[in-house]
Structure formats: C-alpha cells, structure tokens
Design an enzyme around this catalytic site. Structure first.
Site, PDB file in Angstrom:
ATOM      1  N   HIS A  53       0.840  -1.246  -0.001  1.00 23.61           N
ATOM      2  CA  HIS A  53      -0.037   0.156  -0.147  1.00 23.61           C
ATOM      3  C   HIS A  53       0.843   1.261  -0.162  1.00 23.61           C
ATOM      4  O   HIS A  53       2.286   1.266   0.220  1.00 23.61           O
ATOM      5  CB  HIS A  53      -1.104   0.100   1.188  1.00 23.61           C
ATOM      6  CG  HIS A  53      -0.170  -0.006   2.622  1.00 23.61           C
ATOM      7  ND1 HIS A  53      -0.320  -1.375   3.398  1.00 23.61           N
ATOM      8  CD2 HIS A  53       0.680   0.718   2.895  1.00 23.61           C
ATOM      9  CE1 HIS A  53       0.235  -1.000   4.586  1.00 23.61           C
ATOM     10  NE2 HIS A  53       0.845   0.260   4.348  1.00 23.61           N
TER      11      HIS A  53
HETATM   12  P1  TYD Z   1      -2.558  -3.643   7.276  1.00 22.73           P
HETATM   13  O1  TYD Z   1      -2.244  -2.136   7.066  1.00 22.73           O
HETATM   14  O2  TYD Z   1      -3.009  -4.397   6.239  1.00 22.73           O
HETATM   15  O3  TYD Z   1      -0.931  -4.373   7.584  1.00 22.73           O
HETATM   16  P2  TYD Z   1       0.379  -4.373   6.673  1.00 22.73           P
HETATM   17  O4  TYD Z   1       0.386  -3.087   5.787  1.00 22.73           O
HETATM   18  O5  TYD Z   1       1.519  -4.015   7.526  1.00 22.73           O
HETATM   19  O6  TYD Z   1       0.564  -5.562   6.173  1.00 22.73           O
HETATM   20  O7  TYD Z   1      -3.017  -3.838   8.694  1.00 22.73           O
HETATM   21  C1  TYD Z   1      -3.531  -5.178   9.287  1.00 22.73           C
HETATM   22  C2  TYD Z   1      -4.949  -4.728   9.918  1.00 22.73           C
HETATM   23  O8  TYD Z   1      -4.466  -4.109  11.354  1.00 22.73           O
HETATM   24  C3  TYD Z   1      -5.746  -4.026   9.146  1.00 22.73           C
HETATM   25  O9  TYD Z   1      -7.143  -4.608   9.710  1.00 22.73           O
HETATM   26  C4  TYD Z   1      -5.712  -2.672   9.891  1.00 22.73           C
HETATM   27  C5  TYD Z   1      -5.006  -2.733  11.311  1.00 22.73           C
HETATM   28  N1  TYD Z   1      -4.051  -1.740  11.564  1.00 22.73           N
HETATM   29  C6  TYD Z   1      -4.847  -1.023  12.864  1.00 22.73           C
HETATM   30  O10 TYD Z   1      -5.795  -1.226  13.377  1.00 22.73           O
HETATM   31  N2  TYD Z   1      -3.782  -0.139  13.208  1.00 22.73           N
HETATM   32  C7  TYD Z   1      -2.707  -0.044  12.926  1.00 22.73           C
HETATM   33  O11 TYD Z   1      -1.904   1.059  13.390  1.00 22.73           O
HETATM   34  C8  TYD Z   1      -2.159  -0.641  11.843  1.00 22.73           C
HETATM   35  C9  TYD Z   1      -0.739  -0.641  10.973  1.00 22.73           C
HETATM   36  C10 TYD Z   1      -2.931  -1.861  11.219  1.00 22.73           C
END
Ligand code: TYD
Length: 140
Positions: A53
C-alpha cells in the site's frame, strides 16, 4: 501529496555494552517527525509478504528489531529494494511510496514507527489507483 523526500536507510544510535546492545529513537531527533504510533509485525509465515500500500500522509521508520526482511519501495516509476538486517538501522519511507515487506527470516520482527494515528483514509491499497495517483502527482 507526494513528498520531496525519498526512502533511505538511516543508522540509529547503538550503545554497545557487554550486557547487550541498545538502540533508541527519539521523535524529531533520529526521525524528522512526531512518532504518533508504533506497531510491529511478527509470526510471518515463510513466503508471506505484508504492506502493499501507499500512504497519503504517513511517514514511516521501519526497523528489523529481530531477524531480517526486505522492503521494496515504488514511486510510480521505479522500484528500490532495501534489506533490513540490523536492529540499529532504520528505513525511512515518506508518504506517496508504495511499499511491500517480504522475504522475512524465521522469527523476524518488523518494528514500525509512524507519524500518524491509524486511519484507513490514509491508505491507498489498490495498485491501479496508486499508479493513477502517482501519474497525476508526476504531472503536477
Ligand atoms: P495492514 O495495514 O493491512 O498491515 P500491513 O500493511 O502492515 O501488512 O493492517 C492489518 C490490519 O491491522 C488492518 O485491519 C488494519 C489494522 N491496523 C490497525 O488497526 N492499526 C494499525 O496501526 C495498523 C498498522 C493496522
């Protein structure tokens, strides 16, 4: 808006000690932003990747607190690859860069410091939409 800043590795303070090493990060000193949020990624199964992302505003400092992994960044035109292998190094990722984390070693921990509180509005998770956004930013 896309930042003028670019992804880059930073060496962090390292306090050597016979009892073990210690590294620390202070906001606006070792990173040029207020640290609003810290999260860490762990228990990553072999072959999995995370991220994929871009953020509109959030700045990140990513540290391999344990083990190693690769971060790939993309500005809409060029990919760059950074291997995070040392707990006293950080990768700064400005807003506007698509990024993925992969090639996690077994037991590794990706520690991430972020300049914003979590809000899904700050994410672009659709690569096609990201390409379109980056193209427009490039024209602006
Ligand atoms: P995501 O952004 O998809 O993880 P990554 O990009 O690191 O692989 O986040 C996974 C899940 O966690 C998603 O449902 C959003 C949640 N999340 C939070 O609630 N707070 C946060 O600070 C982060 C980074 C993710």
């Amino acid at each position: 808006m896309k930042s003028e800043k670019k992804p880059h590795m930073m060496e962090l303070p390292r306090m050597y000690d016979p009892r073990g090493s210690l590294t620390f990060v202070e906001e606006n000193r070792h990173v040029a932003f207020d640290i609003k949020r810290v999260y860490w990624i762990y228990d990553v199964p072999g072959g999995e990747s995370r991220g994929a992302h871009s953020h509109f505003e959030t700045e990140l400092l990513i540290v391999a607190a344990g083990g190693s992994f690769e971060v790939k960044t993309f500005d809409g035109k060029e990919w760059e690859s950074f291997m995070l292998t040392k707990p006293f190094e950080g990768l700064y990722v400005p807003p506007g860069y698509w990024h993925t984390l992969g090639n996690f070693s077994s037991g590794s921990v990706a520690l991430v410091m972020a300049s914003t509180l979590y809000t899904e509005d700050d994410y672009e998770r659709d690569f096609e939409k990201y390409l379109e956004w980056a193209r427009k930013e490039g024209e602006a």
